[in-house]
Scaffold this motif. Sequence first.
Motif, PDB file in Angstrom:
ATOM      1  N   GLN A   1       0.819  -1.217   0.000  1.00 47.35           N
ATOM      2  CA  GLN A   1       0.000   0.000   0.000  1.00 47.35           C
ATOM      3  C   GLN A   1       0.855   1.271   0.000  1.00 47.35           C
ATOM      4  O   GLN A   1       0.548   2.230  -0.704  1.00 47.35           O
ATOM      5  CB  GLN A   1      -0.933  -0.008   1.208  1.00 47.35           C
ATOM      6  N   ALA A   2       1.935   1.263   0.776  1.00 47.71           N
ATOM      7  CA  ALA A   2       2.759   2.481   0.884  1.00 47.71           C
ATOM      8  C   ALA A   2       3.392   2.835  -0.458  1.00 47.71           C
ATOM      9  O   ALA A   2       3.527   4.013  -0.792  1.00 47.71           O
ATOM     10  CB  ALA A   2       3.832   2.303   1.958  1.00 47.71           C
ATOM     11  N   PHE A   3       3.797   1.821  -1.223  1.00 46.43           N
ATOM     12  CA  PHE A   3       4.515   2.078  -2.476  1.00 46.43           C
ATOM     13  C   PHE A   3       3.638   1.904  -3.717  1.00 46.43           C
ATOM     14  O   PHE A   3       4.152   1.919  -4.833  1.00 46.43           O
ATOM     15  CB  PHE A   3       5.757   1.171  -2.565  1.00 46.43           C
TER      16      PHE A   3
ATOM     17  N   VAL B   1      11.307   1.670   3.956  1.00 44.09           N
ATOM     18  CA  VAL B   1      10.511   2.093   5.112  1.00 44.09           C
ATOM     19  C   VAL B   1       9.149   2.481   4.571  1.00 44.09           C
ATOM     20  O   VAL B   1       9.053   3.200   3.575  1.00 44.09           O
ATOM     21  CB  VAL B   1      11.185   3.243   5.895  1.00 44.09           C
ATOM     22  N   GLY B   2       8.111   1.980   5.213  1.00 44.13           N
ATOM     23  CA  GLY B   2       6.765   2.273   4.742  1.00 44.13           C
ATOM     24  C   GLY B   2       5.778   2.336   5.888  1.00 44.13           C
ATOM     25  O   GLY B   2       5.947   1.666   6.917  1.00 44.13           O
ATOM     26  N   VAL B   3       4.761   3.174   5.698  1.00 43.88           N
ATOM     27  CA  VAL B   3       3.677   3.319   6.678  1.00 43.88           C
ATOM     28  C   VAL B   3       2.363   3.234   5.896  1.00 43.88           C
ATOM     29  O   VAL B   3       2.259   3.798   4.787  1.00 43.88           O
ATOM     30  CB  VAL B   3       3.791   4.684   7.411  1.00 43.88           C
ATOM     31  N   LEU B   4       1.373   2.540   6.425  1.00 42.96           N
ATOM     32  CA  LEU B   4       0.070   2.449   5.751  1.00 42.96           C
ATOM     33  C   LEU B   4      -0.450   3.852   5.441  1.00 42.96           C
ATOM     34  O   LEU B   4      -0.369   4.748   6.307  1.00 42.96           O
ATOM     35  CB  LEU B   4      -0.942   1.716   6.638  1.00 42.96           C
TER      36      LEU B   4
ATOM     37  N   LEU C   1      18.885   5.707  -0.096  1.00 41.41           N
ATOM     38  CA  LEU C   1      18.471   6.498  -1.249  1.00 41.41           C
ATOM     39  C   LEU C   1      17.107   7.063  -0.884  1.00 41.41           C
ATOM     40  O   LEU C   1      16.157   6.290  -0.688  1.00 41.41           O
ATOM     41  CB  LEU C   1      18.369   5.593  -2.481  1.00 41.41           C
ATOM     42  N   GLY C   2      17.006   8.376  -0.741  1.00 44.13           N
ATOM     43  CA  GLY C   2      15.718   8.906  -0.300  1.00 44.13           C
ATOM     44  C   GLY C   2      15.596  10.406  -0.475  1.00 44.13           C
ATOM     45  O   GLY C   2      16.529  11.073  -0.951  1.00 44.13           O
ATOM     46  N   HIS C   3      14.441  10.909  -0.047  1.00 47.06           N
ATOM     47  CA  HIS C   3      14.130  12.324  -0.218  1.00 47.06           C
ATOM     48  C   HIS C   3      15.096  13.210   0.568  1.00 47.06           C
ATOM     49  O   HIS C   3      15.297  12.992   1.763  1.00 47.06           O
ATOM     50  CB  HIS C   3      12.706  12.615   0.259  1.00 47.06           C
TER      51      HIS C   3
ATOM     52  N   ASP D   1      -2.246   5.976   7.924  1.00 48.85           N
ATOM     53  CA  ASP D   1      -1.540   6.238   9.182  1.00 48.85           C
ATOM     54  C   ASP D   1      -0.321   7.129   8.989  1.00 48.85           C
ATOM     55  O   ASP D   1       0.457   7.329   9.928  1.00 48.85           O
ATOM     56  CB  ASP D   1      -1.141   4.898   9.821  1.00 48.85           C
ATOM     57  N   GLN D   2      -0.147   7.647   7.762  1.00 48.37           N
ATOM     58  CA  GLN D   2       0.997   8.517   7.503  1.00 48.37           C
ATOM     59  C   GLN D   2       0.786   9.899   8.125  1.00 48.37           C
ATOM     60  O   GLN D   2      -0.324  10.294   8.427  1.00 48.37           O
ATOM     61  CB  GLN D   2       1.235   8.641   5.993  1.00 48.37           C
ATOM     62  N   ARG D   3       1.910  10.606   8.299  1.00 44.11           N
ATOM     63  CA  ARG D   3       1.922  11.985   8.815  1.00 44.11           C
ATOM     64  C   ARG D   3       1.436  12.061  10.252  1.00 44.11           C
ATOM     65  O   ARG D   3       0.853  13.048  10.670  1.00 44.11           O
ATOM     66  CB  ARG D   3       1.116  12.918   7.914  1.00 44.11           C
ATOM     67  N   ARG D   4       1.684  10.992  11.013  1.00 54.75           N
ATOM     68  CA  ARG D   4       1.359  11.022  12.445  1.00 54.75           C
ATOM     69  C   ARG D   4       2.567  10.653  13.278  1.00 54.75           C
ATOM     70  O   ARG D   4       2.432  10.262  14.431  1.00 54.75           O
ATOM     71  CB  ARG D   4       0.261  10.003  12.747  1.00 54.75           C
ATOM     72  N   GLY D   5       3.752  10.687  12.669  1.00 55.75           N
ATOM     73  CA  GLY D   5       4.973  10.426  13.440  1.00 55.75           C
ATOM     74  C   GLY D   5       5.453   8.987  13.427  1.00 55.75           C
ATOM     75  O   GLY D   5       6.460   8.663  14.068  1.00 55.75           O
ATOM     76  N   VAL D   6       4.747   8.105  12.703  1.00 60.04           N
ATOM     77  CA  VAL D   6       5.144   6.691  12.699  1.00 60.04           C
ATOM     78  C   VAL D   6       6.493   6.527  11.977  1.00 60.04           C
ATOM     79  O   VAL D   6       7.397   5.822  12.460  1.00 60.04           O
ATOM     80  CB  VAL D   6       4.058   5.816  12.027  1.00 60.04           C
ATOM     81  N   GLY D   7       6.638   7.192  10.835  1.00 60.26           N
ATOM     82  CA  GLY D   7       7.897   7.103  10.094  1.00 60.26           C
ATOM     83  C   GLY D   7       9.070   7.606  10.929  1.00 60.26           C
ATOM     84  O   GLY D   7      10.138   6.990  10.955  1.00 60.26           O
TER      85      GLY D   7
ATOM     86  N   GLU E   1      14.533  16.179   1.469  1.00 54.59           N
ATOM     87  CA  GLU E   1      13.835  17.034   2.448  1.00 54.59           C
ATOM     88  C   GLU E   1      13.521  16.243   3.724  1.00 54.59           C
ATOM     89  O   GLU E   1      13.294  16.834   4.770  1.00 54.59           O
ATOM     90  CB  GLU E   1      12.494  17.570   1.908  1.00 54.59           C
ATOM     91  N   TYR E   2      13.428  14.933   3.612  1.00 56.41           N
ATOM     92  CA  TYR E   2      12.954  14.132   4.744  1.00 56.41           C
ATOM     93  C   TYR E   2      14.087  13.669   5.658  1.00 56.41           C
ATOM     94  O   TYR E   2      13.964  13.758   6.881  1.00 56.41           O
ATOM     95  CB  TYR E   2      12.175  12.920   4.222  1.00 56.41           C
ATOM     96  N   TYR E   3      15.184  13.171   5.102  1.00 55.54           N
ATOM     97  CA  TYR E   3      16.169  12.459   5.926  1.00 55.54           C
ATOM     98  C   TYR E   3      17.188  13.314   6.667  1.00 55.54           C
ATOM     99  O   TYR E   3      17.717  12.857   7.695  1.00 55.54           O
ATOM    100  CB  TYR E   3      16.833  11.350   5.096  1.00 55.54           C
TER     101      TYR E   3
END
Length: 173
Positions: free
Chosen positions: A20-22, A84-87, A118-120, A90-96, A122-124
């Motif tokens: 689902q995440a990807f 790394v993935g979050v349903l 390999l990632g964004h 449930d994203q944008r609630r601090g799980v990642g 802005e995020y890492y």
Amino acid sequence: MLIRRELPSDLDAIDAIHRQAFAAGAPEGAEPVEVGLVRALRADPGWVPALSLVAEDDGGRVIGHVVATEGTVGDVTALGLGPVGVLPDDQRRGVGHALVHAVLGAADALDYPVVVLLGHTEYYPRFGFVAATSLGITPPDPGWGAHFQARTLAAHTPELQGPFRYAAPFDEL
Ligand SMILES: CC(C)(COP(=O)(O)OP(=O)(O)OC[C@H]1O[C@@H](n2cnc3c(N)ncnc32)[C@H](O)[C@@H]1OP(=O)(O)O)[C@@H](O)C(=O)NCCC(=O)NCCS
């Protein structure tokens, strides 16, 4: 929320998270490659059971997963983070955030010198990742540029430089 190690009973839930995440990055109707990648990594010598973590919500539902596996910088063992993935719901609630912090802490406790991904861009950086090439660690594909990032851990020394190689299943993507 609870972060804990993967258990054998979590495997279907972990598949579903990455499916689902990807989903948005996969061709219409096709299984995202991350589902098979996690399965293949689990059977690879680079798999480290202590570094496959899930997030459970307060109802005991598994809603996120992160894994780091062994690769090499030159001939030194180092870690590659991902997937790394979050349903989606449930994203944008601090799980990642919780998953990434937990896997970095576990990697540090196990004395690995560095974690790359390999990632964004802005995020890492918020987790201490910097462009890997600024540390002398080069990506498998030079086209990855600044998206190939590295987070040093306590066991890191500046001499640790060279090309990074992921666990073999990443080469089959
Ligand atoms: C990336 C992912 C794991 C983050 O998990 P999460 O639980 O949503 O993250 P958190 O709630 O801890 O953090 C949310 C913050 O992360 C950032 N963020 C999340 N996804 C991002 C993305 N794709 N690009 C840039 N920043 C992102 C945002 O800054 C967000 O903050 P905001 O809500 O203020 O905008 C999750 O969104 C996911 O599974 N995405 C799909 C799969 C994926 O892309 N995995 C990572 C491959 S590099």
